[in-house]
Design a protein around this motif. Structure first.
Motif, PDB file in Angstrom:
ATOM      1  N   PRO A 126      26.810  45.110  39.073  1.00 42.65           N
ATOM      2  CA  PRO A 126      27.828  46.175  39.165  1.00 42.65           C
ATOM      3  C   PRO A 126      27.248  47.528  39.559  1.00 42.65           C
ATOM      4  O   PRO A 126      27.882  48.291  40.288  1.00 42.65           O
ATOM      5  N   ALA A 127      26.029  47.826  39.089  1.00 38.30           N
ATOM      6  CA  ALA A 127      25.410  49.118  39.407  1.00 38.30           C
ATOM      7  C   ALA A 127      25.207  49.283  40.905  1.00 38.30           C
ATOM      8  O   ALA A 127      25.222  50.407  41.424  1.00 38.30           O
ATOM      9  N   VAL A 128      25.006  48.168  41.605  1.00 35.50           N
ATOM     10  CA  VAL A 128      24.787  48.232  43.054  1.00 35.50           C
ATOM     11  C   VAL A 128      26.024  48.760  43.759  1.00 35.50           C
ATOM     12  O   VAL A 128      25.931  49.569  44.690  1.00 35.50           O
ATOM     13  N   TRP A 129      27.205  48.301  43.319  1.00 37.12           N
ATOM     14  CA  TRP A 129      28.433  48.756  43.965  1.00 37.12           C
ATOM     15  C   TRP A 129      28.628  50.260  43.756  1.00 37.12           C
ATOM     16  O   TRP A 129      29.057  50.974  44.659  1.00 37.12           O
ATOM     17  N   VAL A 130      28.293  50.732  42.554  1.00 38.15           N
ATOM     18  CA  VAL A 130      28.374  52.170  42.287  1.00 38.15           C
ATOM     19  C   VAL A 130      27.397  52.912  43.195  1.00 38.15           C
ATOM     20  O   VAL A 130      27.716  53.967  43.760  1.00 38.15           O
ATOM     21  N   ALA A 131      26.192  52.341  43.349  1.00 36.95           N
ATOM     22  CA  ALA A 131      25.167  52.966  44.188  1.00 36.95           C
ATOM     23  C   ALA A 131      25.614  53.049  45.644  1.00 36.95           C
ATOM     24  O   ALA A 131      25.377  54.059  46.319  1.00 36.95           O
ATOM     25  N   VAL A 132      26.254  52.006  46.135  1.00 37.44           N
ATOM     26  CA  VAL A 132      26.716  51.990  47.526  1.00 37.44           C
ATOM     27  C   VAL A 132      27.765  53.081  47.753  1.00 37.44           C
ATOM     28  O   VAL A 132      27.754  53.779  48.770  1.00 37.44           O
ATOM     29  N   VAL A 133      28.681  53.215  46.786  1.00 39.02           N
ATOM     30  CA  VAL A 133      29.706  54.267  46.907  1.00 39.02           C
ATOM     31  C   VAL A 133      29.050  55.643  46.912  1.00 39.02           C
ATOM     32  O   VAL A 133      29.386  56.512  47.735  1.00 39.02           O
ATOM     33  N   LEU A 134      28.094  55.862  45.996  1.00 43.37           N
ATOM     34  CA  LEU A 134      27.386  57.141  45.945  1.00 43.37           C
ATOM     35  C   LEU A 134      26.651  57.415  47.251  1.00 43.37           C
ATOM     36  O   LEU A 134      26.662  58.534  47.769  1.00 43.37           O
ATOM     37  N   ALA A 135      25.989  56.370  47.774  1.00 48.08           N
ATOM     38  CA  ALA A 135      25.229  56.531  49.017  1.00 48.08           C
ATOM     39  C   ALA A 135      26.159  56.869  50.175  1.00 48.08           C
ATOM     40  O   ALA A 135      25.823  57.692  51.041  1.00 48.08           O
ATOM     41  N   PHE A 136      27.330  56.235  50.207  1.00 50.24           N
ATOM     42  CA  PHE A 136      28.270  56.500  51.295  1.00 50.24           C
ATOM     43  C   PHE A 136      28.813  57.923  51.206  1.00 50.24           C
ATOM     44  O   PHE A 136      28.921  58.620  52.228  1.00 50.24           O
ATOM     45  N   VAL A 137      29.129  58.364  49.995  1.00 50.92           N
ATOM     46  CA  VAL A 137      29.577  59.752  49.817  1.00 50.92           C
ATOM     47  C   VAL A 137      28.472  60.709  50.237  1.00 50.92           C
ATOM     48  O   VAL A 137      28.711  61.718  50.923  1.00 50.92           O
ATOM     49  N   GLY A 138      27.233  60.380  49.828  1.00 47.88           N
ATOM     50  CA  GLY A 138      26.106  61.206  50.219  1.00 47.88           C
ATOM     51  C   GLY A 138      25.927  61.252  51.718  1.00 47.88           C
ATOM     52  O   GLY A 138      25.617  62.308  52.299  1.00 47.88           O
ATOM     53  N   LEU A 139      26.130  60.101  52.373  1.00 50.00           N
ATOM     54  CA  LEU A 139      26.018  60.036  53.825  1.00 50.00           C
ATOM     55  C   LEU A 139      27.051  60.941  54.487  1.00 50.00           C
ATOM     56  O   LEU A 139      26.746  61.663  55.443  1.00 50.00           O
ATOM     57  N   LEU A 140      28.288  60.919  53.975  1.00 51.98           N
ATOM     58  CA  LEU A 140      29.347  61.753  54.543  1.00 51.98           C
ATOM     59  C   LEU A 140      29.048  63.237  54.357  1.00 51.98           C
ATOM     60  O   LEU A 140      29.245  64.050  55.263  1.00 51.98           O
TER      61      LEU A 140
END
Length: 307
Positions: A126-140
C-alpha cells in the motif's frame, strides 16, 4: 558459551560504492547538457557508451572469450533499457535544466515496484501507491513552473515528458540488473550492455536524420569523461546489486538527484520554490516506496517486513 554470527553491517563497501557513483551520476547531467549544444543526442549517446564499452573490453579482454549466450542475451536486454533511459534523458536535457532533469529522472524510484508488478506479478505494498501519488504530484509541481497552465503543474513540457518516460526505462534497467546479476559474470554483462546501447544509438542516427557532430573540444572531453563515468557506474551498479538488495540499492540511488541539484546550483541553476517542493516530494516518494515496516519476532526482536 553460545555465540551468534554478527549481522552484516548496515553500510558496507557495496553501499559506500553506490553512494560514490550516485555523486558521479549526479554530476553527469550538467556535462550532458553542455555536450548536446555541440552534438545531437544520439551521436553523444553512441560515442559515450562506445568509450565506456571500449574501456571495459580493454580491462577484461581475457574474459570476453568466455562470453556465454545467457550473458550476451542479458547484456543486450539491459543495454536496450539503458539506451532508452539515457537517450530520452539526453533529449530532455536539450529543453530543461540539469537539476530539473535529475529530479524528474528520480521518478523511476517509486516506479520500480510498479514495473515489478506489471512484469513479474509482484504486488506492490500500500505504501507504494501512496509514494506514486506523491511522486506524480511532485512531478507536476516540478514541471509546472515555466508558465505552463496556471503555474500549478497543469501541463508537462516536451523536455519534462521525455525525461519522465526515460525514467521508466531506467526503472526497468534497475530491475533487470537485480534479477540477473547474481547468476552471471558482471564484467562481461556490463561490456555487452554498454556496447548494445552505443550500437542502437549509432544505428538510429540516420533513421532520425541526425548528422555526425564536429569533433570539437567540448564534444571530445565530454565523451571521454562520461565514457569513463558510464563504465564505472554500470560496473559498480552490477557489482553492488549482486551483494545487496534492490530495495537498498534503489534507496541509495534516490540521493542522485540531490547531488545533481547541488552541482547545478553551484553552476548557477536556480529552481523556483514550487519546483523545490516538487523535488522534495519526489525524493520522499522514493524513500517511502522502499520503506519496510518492522514487525516483531516471537522473541520480541524487531525485523524488517518482507515484500
Amino acid at each position: 558459551m553460545k555465540t551468534h554470527a554478527s549481522p552484516p553491517p548496515a553500510f558496507g563497501l557495496p553501499e559506500l560504492a553506490l553512494i560514490a557513483i550516485t555523486f558521479i551520476w549526479g554530476g553527469t547531467f550538467l556535462i550532458v547538457q553542455h555536450a548536446v549544444t555541440v552534438s545531437g543526442p544520439l551521436a553523444f549517446v553512441a560515442a559515450r557508451f562506445a568509450v565506456a564499452a571500449s574501456i571495459g573490453a580493454l580491462v577484461c579482454r581475457g574474459q570476453l572469450r568466455h562470453l556465454s549466450k545467457a550473458e550476451l542475451f542479458t547484456g543486450m536486454l539491459i543495454g536496450v533499457s539503458i539506451f532508452g533511459g539515457y537517450a530520452l534523458q539526453t533529449y530532455g536535457l536539450m529543453h530543461i535544466s540539469s537539476s530539473k532533469s535529475a529530479f524528474i529522472t528520480a521518478f523511476y524510484v517509486p516506479i520500480v515496484p510498479l514495473v515489478q508488478w506489471l512484469v513479474f506479478k509482484q504486488r506492490p505494498r500500500p505504501a507504494v501507491w501512496v509514494a506514486v501519488v506523491l511522486a506524480f504530484v511532485g512531478l507536476l509541481l516540478l514541471t509546472g513552473t515555466d508558465g505552463l497552465g496556471l503555474g500549478l503543474g497543469l501541463g508537462l513540457g516536451k523536455g519534462e515528458l521525455i525525461t519522465a518516460i526515460g525514467a521508466i526505462a531506467i526503472a526497468l534497467e534497475i530491475i533487470l540488473i537485480s534479477r540477473v546479476s547474481p547468476q552471471l559474470n558482471i564484467l562481461r554483462v556490463t561490456i555487452v550492455q554498454l556496447a548494445t546501447a552505443s550500437l542502437i544509438a549509432l544505428l538510429l542516427m540516420p533513421v532520425m536524420g541526425e548528422a555526425p557532430p564536429a569533433l570539437s573540444k567540448t564534444f571530445i572531453l565530454s565523451v571521454l569523461a562520461l565514457g569513463c563515468a558510464s563504465a564505472l557506474i554500470q560496473y559498480v551498479m552490477n557489482w553492488a546489486q549482486k551483494r545487496i538488495s534492490a530495495t537498498k540499492a534503489t534507496l541509495i540511488y534516490a540521493g542522485e538527484p540531490v547531488w545533481a541539484g547541488v552541482i547545478g546550483r553551484i553552476a548557477g541553476e536556480r529552481l523556483p520554490a514550487l519546483a523545490i517542493v516538487g523535488a522534495i516530494l519526489i525524493i520522499g516518494a522514493g524513500i517511502l516506496s522502499e520503506w519496510r515496516p518492522r514487525r516483531l519476532r516471537a522473541d520480541g526482536k524487531a525485523i524488517a517486513a518482507s515484500d
